[in-house]
Design an enzyme around this catalytic site. Structure first.
Site, mmCIF file in Angstrom:
data_model
loop_
_atom_site.group_PDB
_atom_site.id
_atom_site.type_symbol
_atom_site.label_atom_id
_atom_site.label_comp_id
_atom_site.label_asym_id
_atom_site.label_seq_id
_atom_site.Cartn_x
_atom_site.Cartn_y
_atom_site.Cartn_z
ATOM 1 N N ASP A 141 0.867 2.302 -1.845
ATOM 2 C CA ASP A 141 2.236 1.806 -1.685
ATOM 3 C C ASP A 141 3.043 1.996 -2.973
ATOM 4 O O ASP A 141 3.741 1.085 -3.426
ATOM 5 C CB ASP A 141 2.204 0.335 -1.251
ATOM 6 C CG ASP A 141 3.574 -0.181 -0.813
ATOM 7 O OD1 ASP A 141 4.412 0.641 -0.396
ATOM 8 O OD2 ASP A 141 3.798 -1.402 -0.893
ATOM 9 N N HIS A 184 0.948 -10.127 -3.145
ATOM 10 C CA HIS A 184 -0.295 -9.587 -2.572
ATOM 11 C C HIS A 184 -1.074 -8.802 -3.614
ATOM 12 O O HIS A 184 -0.514 -8.381 -4.631
ATOM 13 C CB HIS A 184 0.045 -8.670 -1.394
ATOM 14 C CG HIS A 184 1.195 -7.748 -1.668
ATOM 15 N ND1 HIS A 184 2.491 -8.035 -1.302
ATOM 16 C CD2 HIS A 184 1.269 -6.561 -2.322
ATOM 17 C CE1 HIS A 184 3.300 -7.076 -1.697
ATOM 18 N NE2 HIS A 184 2.583 -6.162 -2.331
ATOM 19 N N GLN A 252 -2.942 -4.485 1.674
ATOM 20 C CA GLN A 252 -2.329 -5.429 0.722
ATOM 21 C C GLN A 252 -2.488 -6.849 1.262
ATOM 22 O O GLN A 252 -1.829 -7.215 2.239
ATOM 23 C CB GLN A 252 -0.840 -5.085 0.522
ATOM 24 C CG GLN A 252 -0.635 -3.805 -0.294
ATOM 25 C CD GLN A 252 0.753 -3.202 -0.110
ATOM 26 O OE1 GLN A 252 1.157 -2.904 1.027
ATOM 27 N NE2 GLN A 252 1.485 -3.017 -1.199
ATOM 28 N N ARG A 282 9.740 -7.769 -12.991
ATOM 29 C CA ARG A 282 10.399 -7.646 -11.689
ATOM 30 C C ARG A 282 9.491 -8.317 -10.669
ATOM 31 O O ARG A 282 8.365 -7.871 -10.440
ATOM 32 C CB ARG A 282 10.586 -6.172 -11.342
ATOM 33 C CG ARG A 282 11.072 -5.907 -9.915
ATOM 34 C CD ARG A 282 10.988 -4.420 -9.614
ATOM 35 N NE ARG A 282 11.425 -4.028 -8.293
ATOM 36 C CZ ARG A 282 10.666 -4.092 -7.201
ATOM 37 N NH1 ARG A 282 9.458 -4.575 -7.239
ATOM 38 N NH2 ARG A 282 11.138 -3.672 -6.043
ATOM 39 N N ASP A 284 8.206 -8.755 -7.544
ATOM 40 C CA ASP A 284 8.206 -7.944 -6.322
ATOM 41 C C ASP A 284 8.042 -8.804 -5.068
ATOM 42 O O ASP A 284 7.163 -9.666 -5.012
ATOM 43 C CB ASP A 284 7.056 -6.932 -6.400
ATOM 44 C CG ASP A 284 6.972 -6.084 -5.150
ATOM 45 O OD1 ASP A 284 7.949 -5.361 -4.871
ATOM 46 O OD2 ASP A 284 5.951 -6.147 -4.432
ATOM 47 N N GLU A 326 13.233 -9.529 -6.956
ATOM 48 C CA GLU A 326 13.444 -8.495 -5.946
ATOM 49 C C GLU A 326 13.328 -9.176 -4.599
ATOM 50 O O GLU A 326 12.241 -9.346 -4.053
ATOM 51 C CB GLU A 326 12.426 -7.360 -6.081
ATOM 52 C CG GLU A 326 12.791 -6.162 -5.227
ATOM 53 C CD GLU A 326 11.933 -5.982 -3.988
ATOM 54 O OE1 GLU A 326 12.296 -5.167 -3.125
ATOM 55 O OE2 GLU A 326 10.898 -6.650 -3.854
ATOM 56 N N HIS A 395 13.791 3.032 -5.681
ATOM 57 C CA HIS A 395 12.639 3.782 -5.163
ATOM 58 C C HIS A 395 12.401 3.516 -3.687
ATOM 59 O O HIS A 395 11.615 4.194 -3.057
ATOM 60 C CB HIS A 395 11.395 3.405 -5.968
ATOM 61 C CG HIS A 395 10.949 2.002 -5.664
ATOM 62 N ND1 HIS A 395 11.662 0.901 -6.083
ATOM 63 C CD2 HIS A 395 9.900 1.526 -4.960
ATOM 64 C CE1 HIS A 395 11.053 -0.186 -5.639
ATOM 65 N NE2 HIS A 395 9.984 0.163 -4.961
ATOM 66 N N ASP A 396 13.033 2.472 -3.131
ATOM 67 C CA ASP A 396 12.810 2.108 -1.733
ATOM 68 C C ASP A 396 13.821 2.771 -0.807
ATOM 69 O O ASP A 396 14.791 3.382 -1.246
ATOM 70 C CB ASP A 396 12.877 0.583 -1.575
ATOM 71 C CG ASP A 396 11.552 -0.099 -1.895
ATOM 72 O OD1 ASP A 396 10.487 0.540 -1.715
ATOM 73 O OD2 ASP A 396 11.579 -1.268 -2.319
ATOM 74 N N ARG A 513 9.462 7.657 1.582
ATOM 75 C CA ARG A 513 10.210 7.169 0.421
ATOM 76 C C ARG A 513 9.972 8.094 -0.783
ATOM 77 O O ARG A 513 10.776 8.115 -1.713
ATOM 78 C CB ARG A 513 9.761 5.736 0.070
ATOM 79 C CG ARG A 513 10.282 4.698 1.054
ATOM 80 C CD ARG A 513 9.807 3.304 0.704
ATOM 81 N NE ARG A 513 8.353 3.160 0.836
ATOM 82 C CZ ARG A 513 7.678 2.062 0.512
ATOM 83 N NH1 ARG A 513 8.315 1.020 0.025
ATOM 84 N NH2 ARG A 513 6.363 1.993 0.672
HETATM 85 C C1 OTU Z 1 8.928 -4.144 -2.342
HETATM 86 O O1 OTU Z 1 9.807 -3.903 -1.290
HETATM 87 C C2 OTU Z 1 8.779 -2.852 -3.104
HETATM 88 O O2 OTU Z 1 10.008 -2.482 -3.645
HETATM 89 C C3 OTU Z 1 8.241 -1.797 -2.177
HETATM 90 O O3 OTU Z 1 8.181 -0.541 -2.783
HETATM 91 C C4 OTU Z 1 6.887 -2.258 -1.720
HETATM 92 O O4 OTU Z 1 6.451 -1.394 -0.710
HETATM 93 C C5 OTU Z 1 6.896 -3.676 -1.168
HETATM 94 O O5 OTU Z 1 7.666 -4.588 -1.923
HETATM 95 C C6 OTU Z 1 5.499 -4.240 -1.156
HETATM 96 O O6 OTU Z 1 5.035 -4.466 -2.458
HETATM 97 O O7 OTU Z 1 9.395 -6.705 -0.151
HETATM 98 O O8 OTU Z 1 11.576 -8.174 -0.894
HETATM 99 O O9 OTU Z 1 12.689 -2.124 2.871
HETATM 100 O O10 OTU Z 1 12.731 -3.523 0.661
HETATM 101 O O11 OTU Z 1 9.272 -3.715 1.252
HETATM 102 C C7 OTU Z 1 11.709 -6.901 -0.467
HETATM 103 C C8 OTU Z 1 11.584 -2.832 2.593
HETATM 104 C C9 OTU Z 1 10.410 -6.152 -0.355
HETATM 105 C C10 OTU Z 1 11.506 -3.140 1.152
HETATM 106 C C11 OTU Z 1 10.526 -4.225 0.957
HETATM 107 C C12 OTU Z 1 10.568 -4.731 -0.441
#
Ligand code: OTU
Length: 634
Positions: A141, A184, A252, A282, A284, A326, A395-396, A513
């Site tokens: 991922d 996770h 995950q 950051r 996540d 995020e 990156h998403d 992506r």
């Molecule tokens: C984030 O993403 C990361 O930026 C992604 O690259 C990862 O795949 C994901 O977590 C898992 O670690 O959870 O709060 O459109 O925006 O997956 C937002 C979906 C997230 C992403 C969402 C995002």
């Protein structure tokens, strides 16, 4: 009664303070740490009280704080001092961010040092290196399936390389941001392996279930993040013989943050990274941290209490560290991550402004900027000490997070508009200028997201697109002008186009992506058409921004429509000077009555971006396609 409780609390608080002092031993800065405890210890205790009942937890955290501080290097202690004197460093107009995958930007950590000069030349002061801690083998991922938080990915370097890079970046005036993947871990992480081996202590680090009863109950209200590649939120693990909560990919495993041991593990991870010289974490997927039956298990109040705990720990032990949330959640929710109500000023310092990003692309597609103003109007105020991280691409994928109540204000159907945007950006609409790809069609809801680099989505590379560069720069001008920390995604500054080579890479082929995570073509930086022009214009915009103190993030931008649908204004009333930004999101010229501008910021006639004066002819201002003006009074 209240007095009794208060004095009981005072006794415990002073006992904790004495513990901290004792644990700090002969640390030369023990007095500073105690002063920080006096300032932020209350945040820590209140946060703990909102989530955890374990009475031994505070003593563990105090021990961790003291040990981490004792191990903190002299240069980082100096950095703590500097940042405490300048806590708004990330809010200032000279703060410019850049996000990149280490392997795609430079190859590895040691080679990243060689490109610091490039970042300085562009004007960057904040570098976010995408997840670089040890991931699971195979698909991971994009690094978000971490197997070991104490090691850097072997192909990228070592923990010492990371410290070295951080130091070199600091010397160059650049802060380092890393991801903290805290919702996770990879199923190969030692906690997950221990759980599988039958260790009940570690099994409690996760959400596991013997049968489908609870998973089915939770699923009633959960959404799907990867509906195509990883449907459902629970995965059967044969070794464990149980269902495991897996919001994202099946490999995950979601962590159980109601377990105080999980909190303590992450406190250690945070403090270790801080001592490596990381300036910003950051957080996540932070929205997903707390699970509550009957809800979508996002944005639960405990998420904020936990952030408050972690933030307070960092402020006491390593105060130069800041947090970036995020949370890709609705505008009404996202503001909470910067701290509202009892959490105001106590949570993350930065948060991604997903709505602004989506609204800019929506405006460019429709040649209509009204929705931007409607959505911005509903965004609540954030603490003056916090800032938005603004961006055009990351990156998403881009998910069309536009709400029905906003589209309805314009008489548009929300579903139809989101569907149009997806068709538009994947080039399926006849008026499209874009080259994107569909991502994760949800068969149940019909929702689609899209992928593509900023340049490809803006139409660069399409021979018939005369205005593609201006379109891209118009988007970036909004990102730089909004007031917040602007983030450039690596490659955008040289207009890199989609890179389809992921299709040939086994671990990426199922995740489009990767089409917008291009490698920096150092040997031929002008590989993309218009690379040179885009770089110079971005650099120029950064230069102007750095010299414009009034873009400081402590003052909010008001987004205002005009009588011309394609023209929107960003009004900024900072004591250092007022500013009127004007954007025309259409590929045609328009005329706006000059009085509309005059009324917003009187006398704003000098455009900082070009240095020229605003021309008014017969009371009208003519704006070329994709005009972007930063007007200030002469
Ligand atoms: C984030 O993403 C990361 O930026 C992604 O690259 C990862 O795949 C994901 O977590 C898992 O670690 O959870 O709060 O459109 O925006 O997956 C937002 C979906 C997230 C992403 C969402 C995002």
């Amino acid at each position: 009664m209240t007095t009794l409780i208060h004095s009981a609390q005072a006794v415990t608080t002073s006992a904790i303070r004495s513990d901290l002092l004792r644990e700090l031993g002969d640390d030369v800065h023990a007095g500073d740490v105690l002063a920080r405890w006096d300032r932020w210890g209350g945040d820590l205790l209140t946060g703990l009280g909102q989530v955890y009942s374990d009475p031994t937890l505070i003593a563990r955290l105090i021990h961790q704080i003291a040990m981490a501080h004792r191990a903190r290097s002299v240069p980082l202690r100096e950095r703590d001092r500097q940042r405490l004197l300048q806590p708004d460093w990330f809010q200032k107009s000279d703060a410019i961010g850049y996000a990149a995958y280490t392997e795609r930007f430079a190859g590895d950590l040691p080679h990243t040092i060689e490109h610091i000069g490039y970042l300085q030349d562009l004007g960057v002061t904040y570098l976010h290196l995408m997840p670089l801690l040890q991931t699971r083998p195979g698909p991971n991922d994009g690094g978000y399936a971490v197997m070991d938080y104490d090691e850097v990915r072997a192909d990228l370097g070592t923990m010492d390389d990371l410290s070295e890079l951080a130091m070199r970046l600091h010397d160059a005036g650049i802060s380092l941001t890393l991801d903290l993947v805290l919702n996770h871990v990879a199923q190969e992480h030692r906690w997950a392996r221990a759980a599988r081996a039958g260790d009940v202590h570690y099994r409690d680090y996760f959400w596991t279930f013997g049968d489908r009863t609870m998973p089915n109950a939770y699923e009633q209200n959960l959404t799907e993040v990867f509906p195509q590649t990883s449907p459902g939120n629970f995965t059967w693990d044969p070794e464990l013989g149980r269902w495991v909560w897996t919001t994202f990919n099946s490999y995950q495993w979601d962590l159980n943050w109601s377990n105080p041991d999980v909190l303590s593990e992450f406190v250690q991870i945070i403090l270790n990274l801080a001592n490596r010289g990381v300036d910003c974490l950051r957080l996540d997927a932070i929205a997903f941290l707390w699970k509550r039956l009957g809800t979508n298990c996002q944005n639960q109040p405990e998420v904020h209490a936990i952030t408050q705990i972690l933030r307070a720990v960092a402020r006491i032990a390593a105060p130069s560290l800041i947090f970036k949330a995020e949370a890709i959640v609705p505008p009404t929710e996202v503001v909470s991550y910067l701290g509202r109500g009892k959490h105001a000023g106590r949570l993350s310092d930065l948060a991604y402004h997903n709505s602004l990003m989506v609204q800019i692309w929506s405006a460019l597609a429709t040649r209509d900027a009204r929705l931007l103003a409607v959505a911005a109007d509903r965004m609540a105020a954030i603490p003056t000490t916090a800032a938005w991280a603004t961006y055009l691409r990351c990156h998403d994928d881009v998910g069309w997070a536009i709400e029905d109540c906003d589209t309805e204000a314009l008489g548009w159907n929300g579903w139809a508009h989101r569907s149009f945007l997806c068709d538009f950006y994947t080039g399926q609409h006849q008026a499209s200028f874009a080259d994107g790809l569909v991502f994760e069609l949800n068969p149940a809801t019909g929702d689609r997201r899209i992928n593509g680099t900023a340049a490809s989505l803006a139409g660069i590379g399409r021979p018939a697109e005369r205005f593609a560069v201006d379109r891209l720069l118009c988007g970036y001008a909004m990102v730089f002008g909004f007031g917040g920390l602007p983030l450039i995604f690596s490659g955008d500054e040289v207009a890199l186009l989609n890179d389809p080579s992921y299709l040939r890479e086994p671990e990426h082929t199922n995740d489009s992506r990767w089409v917008h995570r291009p490698r920096m073509p150092w040997a031929d930086l002008e590989a993309s058409p218009h690379a040179h022009e885009v770089f110079e214009r971005v650099q120029r915009m950064i230069h102007v921004r750095k010299n414009t103190e009034s873009l400081h993030a402590s003052v909010a931008t008001t987004v205002m429509p005009t009588s011309v649908n394609s023209v929107t204004c960003f009004v900024r009333k900072h004591p250092a000077g007022q500013m009127l930004q004007v954007y025309n999101v259409a590929d045609y010229a328009v005329r706006v009555p000059a009085w509309e501008f005059e009324q917003k910021v009187p006398g704003a006639h000098v455009d900082l971006l070009t240095g020229s004066m605003l021309t008014v002819t017969d009371g009208m201002v003519e704006l070329p396609p994709y005009a972007a003006l930063w007007l200030v009074p002469a």
